[in-house]
Design a protein around this motif. Sequence first.
Motif, short mmCIF file in Angstrom:
data_model
loop_
_atom_site.label_atom_id
_atom_site.label_comp_id
_atom_site.label_asym_id
_atom_site.label_seq_id
_atom_site.Cartn_x
_atom_site.Cartn_y
_atom_site.Cartn_z
N GLU A 254 0.83 -1.21 0.00
CA GLU A 254 0.00 0.00 0.00
C GLU A 254 0.86 1.26 0.00
O GLU A 254 0.60 2.21 -0.74
N LEU A 255 1.91 1.24 0.83
CA LEU A 255 2.82 2.38 0.89
C LEU A 255 3.57 2.56 -0.43
O LEU A 255 3.81 3.69 -0.87
N GLN A 256 3.92 1.43 -1.06
CA GLN A 256 4.66 1.50 -2.32
C GLN A 256 3.88 2.25 -3.40
O GLN A 256 4.45 2.94 -4.24
N LYS A 257 2.56 2.14 -3.35
CA LYS A 257 1.71 2.84 -4.32
C LYS A 257 1.70 4.35 -4.09
O LYS A 257 1.40 5.12 -5.00
N GLU A 258 2.04 4.75 -2.85
CA GLU A 258 1.98 6.17 -2.49
C GLU A 258 3.32 6.89 -2.62
O GLU A 258 3.38 8.11 -2.55
N THR A 259 4.40 6.12 -2.78
CA THR A 259 5.72 6.74 -2.80
C THR A 259 6.47 6.42 -4.08
O THR A 259 6.21 5.39 -4.72
N THR A 260 7.37 7.30 -4.45
CA THR A 260 8.22 7.06 -5.62
C THR A 260 9.47 6.27 -5.24
O THR A 260 10.22 5.84 -6.11
N HIS A 261 9.69 6.10 -3.94
CA HIS A 261 10.86 5.35 -3.47
C HIS A 261 10.65 3.85 -3.65
O HIS A 261 9.55 3.35 -3.47
N ASP A 262 11.72 3.17 -3.99
CA ASP A 262 11.68 1.72 -4.11
C ASP A 262 11.84 1.13 -2.71
O ASP A 262 12.93 1.15 -2.14
N LEU A 263 10.76 0.61 -2.15
CA LEU A 263 10.80 0.12 -0.77
C LEU A 263 11.63 -1.15 -0.62
O LEU A 263 12.13 -1.44 0.47
N LYS A 264 11.78 -1.90 -1.70
CA LYS A 264 12.68 -3.06 -1.66
C LYS A 264 14.11 -2.59 -1.47
O LYS A 264 14.90 -3.22 -0.77
N GLU A 265 14.43 -1.47 -2.10
CA GLU A 265 15.76 -0.89 -1.95
C GLU A 265 15.97 -0.40 -0.52
O GLU A 265 17.05 -0.56 0.05
N VAL A 266 14.93 0.21 0.05
CA VAL A 266 15.02 0.68 1.43
C VAL A 266 15.24 -0.51 2.36
O VAL A 266 16.10 -0.47 3.26
N HIS A 267 14.49 -1.57 2.14
CA HIS A 267 14.63 -2.79 2.95
C HIS A 267 16.06 -3.33 2.85
O HIS A 267 16.67 -3.72 3.86
N ASP A 268 16.60 -3.31 1.64
CA ASP A 268 17.94 -3.85 1.42
C ASP A 268 19.02 -2.99 2.05
O ASP A 268 20.08 -3.49 2.44
N ILE A 269 18.76 -1.68 2.16
CA ILE A 269 19.73 -0.79 2.81
C ILE A 269 19.97 -1.25 4.25
O ILE A 269 21.10 -1.29 4.73
N PHE A 270 18.89 -1.62 4.93
CA PHE A 270 19.02 -2.07 6.31
C PHE A 270 19.58 -3.49 6.41
O PHE A 270 20.37 -3.79 7.30
N LEU A 271 19.17 -4.34 5.50
CA LEU A 271 19.54 -5.76 5.60
C LEU A 271 20.92 -6.06 5.03
O LEU A 271 21.65 -6.91 5.56
N ASN A 272 21.30 -5.34 3.96
CA ASN A 272 22.58 -5.65 3.29
C ASN A 272 23.36 -4.38 2.97
O ASN A 272 23.83 -4.20 1.85
N HIS A 273 23.49 -3.50 3.94
CA HIS A 273 24.16 -2.23 3.69
C HIS A 273 25.65 -2.45 3.45
O HIS A 273 26.30 -3.24 4.15
N GLU A 274 26.19 -1.76 2.46
CA GLU A 274 27.62 -1.88 2.16
C GLU A 274 28.44 -1.24 3.28
O GLU A 274 28.14 -0.13 3.73
N VAL A 275 29.46 -1.96 3.72
CA VAL A 275 30.28 -1.46 4.82
C VAL A 275 31.76 -1.49 4.43
O VAL A 275 32.16 -2.16 3.48
N ASN A 276 32.53 -0.75 5.17
CA ASN A 276 33.99 -0.72 5.01
C ASN A 276 34.59 -1.88 5.79
O ASN A 276 34.49 -1.93 7.02
#
Length: 327
Positions: A254-276
């Motif tokens: 439902e939120l995905q329909k209201e936003t231009t942001h890719d929520l799968k990408e947001v989810h992946d930022i938290f789950l698989n964030h690139e680190v040093n």
Amino acid sequence: MGVKLKDIIKAESINFKDLEGRTVSIDAFNTLYQFLSTIRQQDGRPLTDENGNITSHLSGILYRNSSMIEKGIKPIYVFDGTPTDLKRETIAKRREIRDESEKIYKEALARNDTKTASKYAKRSSKLSPDIIESSKKLLTLMGIPYIEAKGEGEAQAAYLVSKGDAWAVASQDYDCLLFGAKRVIRNLAVNSNLGNLEYYELKKVLSSLNITQEELIDMGILIGTDFCEGLKGVGAKTALKLAKNNQLKEKIAELQKETTHDLKEVHDIFLNHEVNTDYKIKFEKVKQDKLIEFLCYEHGFSQDRVIKASDKLKNLSSNQGSLDAWF
């Protein structure tokens, strides 16, 4: 600001004795904003030297860390790297809010309204390149290591804990839990007595809420994160109810329909964030002469107070040792 989870997770009791001999990875940007917003004069003006350079952050770094180290706590600072495209929008909005707050602050000062000035001064704090670089310089002179993250400092700080290079993340933001930080400490660097400590253990948080890490991330997305606005009307308690009723995915759609942001990408930022992963941690001896030159001669600090603080740094050892005993 981070995701708002306070209403559904309960802090555990912890004191500074529990942290003795332990290393904490500190969210640098979060902590510097704390210093800039709280270490101010009565009318809201930040501390400055005779040349007008802001020194609130330098004061916070020196005195807070010297007190922590005296108590046997070893800090590692983690600085944000390049923000994601998703976060740039949030940064731009925050900049607008700070600019407006600064305008109100200056107007209040002009009419001697110190109460309003103080209120809006705290909201107008900005982390300039000079503040960031002078912070890094001071940490180096104090012998405290810092790491540059590839992206989010909270994700990097959480990674240090997962690798055993730190025992917990110190940050005011609950986002650290979404990034998978095993342990989080809040209020470690807020006030003069080092804060009213709050401790969260991710495994216990998930168990008490009866949810998974991925469900926690979805809840955060619905509540609202630094990477996208949440679903209107959904706070922490509502998000938890949705999780228990297996409705998170439905509401995410439902939120995905209201936003231009890719929520799968947001989810992946938290789950698989690139680190040093290419970093070195080494605690050095305090460079007292250079510390005095930098703080006292360049920025007008009291030499007696700087010497007193630097004497506390002698507890900082270059021997990192194993943290296995704390897990």
